[in-house]
Design a protein around this motif. Structure first.
Motif, PDB file in Angstrom:
ATOM      1  N   GLU A  35      15.246  13.679 -13.680  1.00 41.88           N
ATOM      2  CA  GLU A  35      16.045  13.296 -12.508  1.00 41.88           C
ATOM      3  C   GLU A  35      17.341  12.611 -12.937  1.00 41.88           C
ATOM      4  OE1 GLU A  35      13.279  10.981 -10.231  1.00 41.88           O
ATOM      5  OE2 GLU A  35      12.627  12.727  -9.077  1.00 41.88           O
ATOM      6  N   ARG A  36      17.280  11.774 -13.989  1.00 40.42           N
ATOM      7  CA  ARG A  36      18.493  11.123 -14.506  1.00 40.42           C
ATOM      8  C   ARG A  36      19.457  12.144 -15.091  1.00 40.42           C
ATOM      9  NH1 ARG A  36      14.680   7.380 -16.254  1.00 40.42           N
ATOM     10  NH2 ARG A  36      14.786   8.124 -18.399  1.00 40.42           N
ATOM     11  N   VAL A  37      18.931  13.136 -15.796  1.00 40.30           N
ATOM     12  CA  VAL A  37      19.778  14.197 -16.358  1.00 40.30           C
ATOM     13  C   VAL A  37      20.491  14.948 -15.238  1.00 40.30           C
ATOM     14  CG1 VAL A  37      19.750  16.412 -17.588  1.00 40.30           C
ATOM     15  CG2 VAL A  37      18.439  14.474 -18.474  1.00 40.30           C
ATOM     16  N   VAL A  38      19.774  15.287 -14.197  1.00 39.65           N
ATOM     17  CA  VAL A  38      20.358  15.998 -13.054  1.00 39.65           C
ATOM     18  C   VAL A  38      21.413  15.128 -12.376  1.00 39.65           C
ATOM     19  CG1 VAL A  38      19.872  16.985 -10.778  1.00 39.65           C
ATOM     20  CG2 VAL A  38      18.359  17.491 -12.704  1.00 39.65           C
ATOM     21  N   TYR A  53      14.205  24.548 -16.705  1.00 38.19           N
ATOM     22  CA  TYR A  53      12.821  24.981 -16.622  1.00 38.19           C
ATOM     23  C   TYR A  53      11.951  23.822 -17.092  1.00 38.19           C
ATOM     24  CZ  TYR A  53      15.017  29.575 -16.474  1.00 38.19           C
ATOM     25  OH  TYR A  53      15.789  30.659 -16.139  1.00 38.19           O
ATOM     26  N   CYS A  54      10.983  23.432 -16.258  1.00 36.81           N
ATOM     27  CA  CYS A  54      10.131  22.306 -16.640  1.00 36.81           C
ATOM     28  C   CYS A  54       8.751  22.451 -16.013  1.00 36.81           C
ATOM     29  CB  CYS A  54      10.767  20.986 -16.221  1.00 36.81           C
ATOM     30  SG  CYS A  54      11.008  20.835 -14.441  1.00 36.81           S
ATOM     31  N   ARG A  55       7.802  21.759 -16.605  1.00 37.24           N
ATOM     32  CA  ARG A  55       6.445  21.767 -16.059  1.00 37.24           C
ATOM     33  C   ARG A  55       6.402  20.952 -14.772  1.00 37.24           C
ATOM     34  NH1 ARG A  55       1.556  22.972 -18.635  1.00 37.24           N
ATOM     35  NH2 ARG A  55       2.822  23.241 -20.484  1.00 37.24           N
ATOM     36  N   LYS A  56       7.080  19.768 -14.789  1.00 38.80           N
ATOM     37  CA  LYS A  56       7.170  18.953 -13.583  1.00 38.80           C
ATOM     38  C   LYS A  56       8.435  18.103 -13.650  1.00 38.80           C
ATOM     39  CE  LYS A  56       4.654  14.839 -14.908  1.00 38.80           C
ATOM     40  NZ  LYS A  56       3.703  13.861 -14.477  1.00 38.80           N
ATOM     41  N   LEU A  57       8.891  17.661 -12.493  1.00 34.58           N
ATOM     42  CA  LEU A  57      10.089  16.840 -12.400  1.00 34.58           C
ATOM     43  C   LEU A  57       9.734  15.400 -12.779  1.00 34.58           C
ATOM     44  CD1 LEU A  57      13.082  16.906 -11.611  1.00 34.58           C
ATOM     45  CD2 LEU A  57      12.408  16.355  -9.291  1.00 34.58           C
ATOM     46  N   THR A  58      10.353  14.914 -13.855  1.00 31.35           N
ATOM     47  CA  THR A  58      10.085  13.559 -14.347  1.00 31.35           C
ATOM     48  C   THR A  58      11.287  12.656 -14.048  1.00 31.35           C
ATOM     49  OG1 THR A  58      11.054  14.025 -16.502  1.00 31.35           O
ATOM     50  CG2 THR A  58       8.686  14.499 -16.237  1.00 31.35           C
ATOM     51  N   PRO A  59      11.102  11.348 -14.108  1.00 32.59           N
ATOM     52  CA  PRO A  59      12.244  10.431 -13.922  1.00 32.59           C
ATOM     53  C   PRO A  59      13.376  10.700 -14.927  1.00 32.59           C
ATOM     54  CG  PRO A  59      10.198   9.207 -13.780  1.00 32.59           C
ATOM     55  CD  PRO A  59       9.843  10.607 -14.213  1.00 32.59           C
ATOM     56  N   GLU A  60      13.009  11.041 -16.160  1.00 30.37           N
ATOM     57  CA  GLU A  60      14.019  11.370 -17.181  1.00 30.37           C
ATOM     58  C   GLU A  60      14.840  12.580 -16.749  1.00 30.37           C
ATOM     59  OE1 GLU A  60      12.552  13.176 -20.797  1.00 30.37           O
ATOM     60  OE2 GLU A  60      14.072  12.119 -21.972  1.00 30.37           O
TER      61      GLU A  60
END
Length: 145
Positions: free
Chosen positions: A28-31, A19-26
């Motif tokens: 994306e790395r976790v995913v 759950y997040c407010r917006k998709l961040t580069p950080e």
């Protein structure tokens, strides 16, 4: 970032919700790291197709137009070409060391210069893979040299 883990003995397959407010580069790395954990390689050993974790592979080599995956104790044949495996393994710590070999850099125990500008890579199982001189600069760069 808050991490909450729920353990339930009735759950058959792990499920991860983010759950997040917006998709961040950080994020994306976790995913990307989570997806990496799911990836398997296939290799044939004694006529049986086996699934291998990429981190268990020491190096990949080609000989006589065949590609082989080397682990600590076994050698598996794969139908994939070396360049296909190199692309597939990009998220892991694999590096090209010659036209016919890709090495799991995380499984290299030591490095030693060799004759003619080459480099000898001793793997965690004691085997040695020779890096051709054209690939040595990339290895040095990886080490920050």
């Amino acid at each position: 970032m808050e991490i909450v883990i729920y353990s339930d003995s009735d759950v058959e397959e792990m499920k991860i919700n983010i759950y997040c407010r917006k998709l961040t580069p950080e994020l994306e790395r976790v995913v990307a790291v989570l997806k990496m954990l799911e990836q398997k390689l296939t290799g044939i050993y004694e006529g049986e197709t086996c699934f291998l974790d990429p981190d268990k592979v020491l190096y990949i080599d080609t000989a006589d137009k065949k590609t082989f995956l080397y682990t600590t104790d076994k050698v598996y044949e794969t139908a994939l070409k070396l360049y296909e495996l190199e692309e597939q393994l990009r998220p892991w710590d694999f590096i090209r060391v010659s036209k016919s070999a890709v090495v799991n850099f995380a499984r290299v125990r030591s490095l030693r210069p060799d004759f003619g500008g080459r480099m000898r890579l001793s793997m965690s199982n004691g085997e040695v893979v020779v890096a051709n001189r054209q690939y040595v600069p990339a290895i040095k760069a990886k080490l920050g040299m």
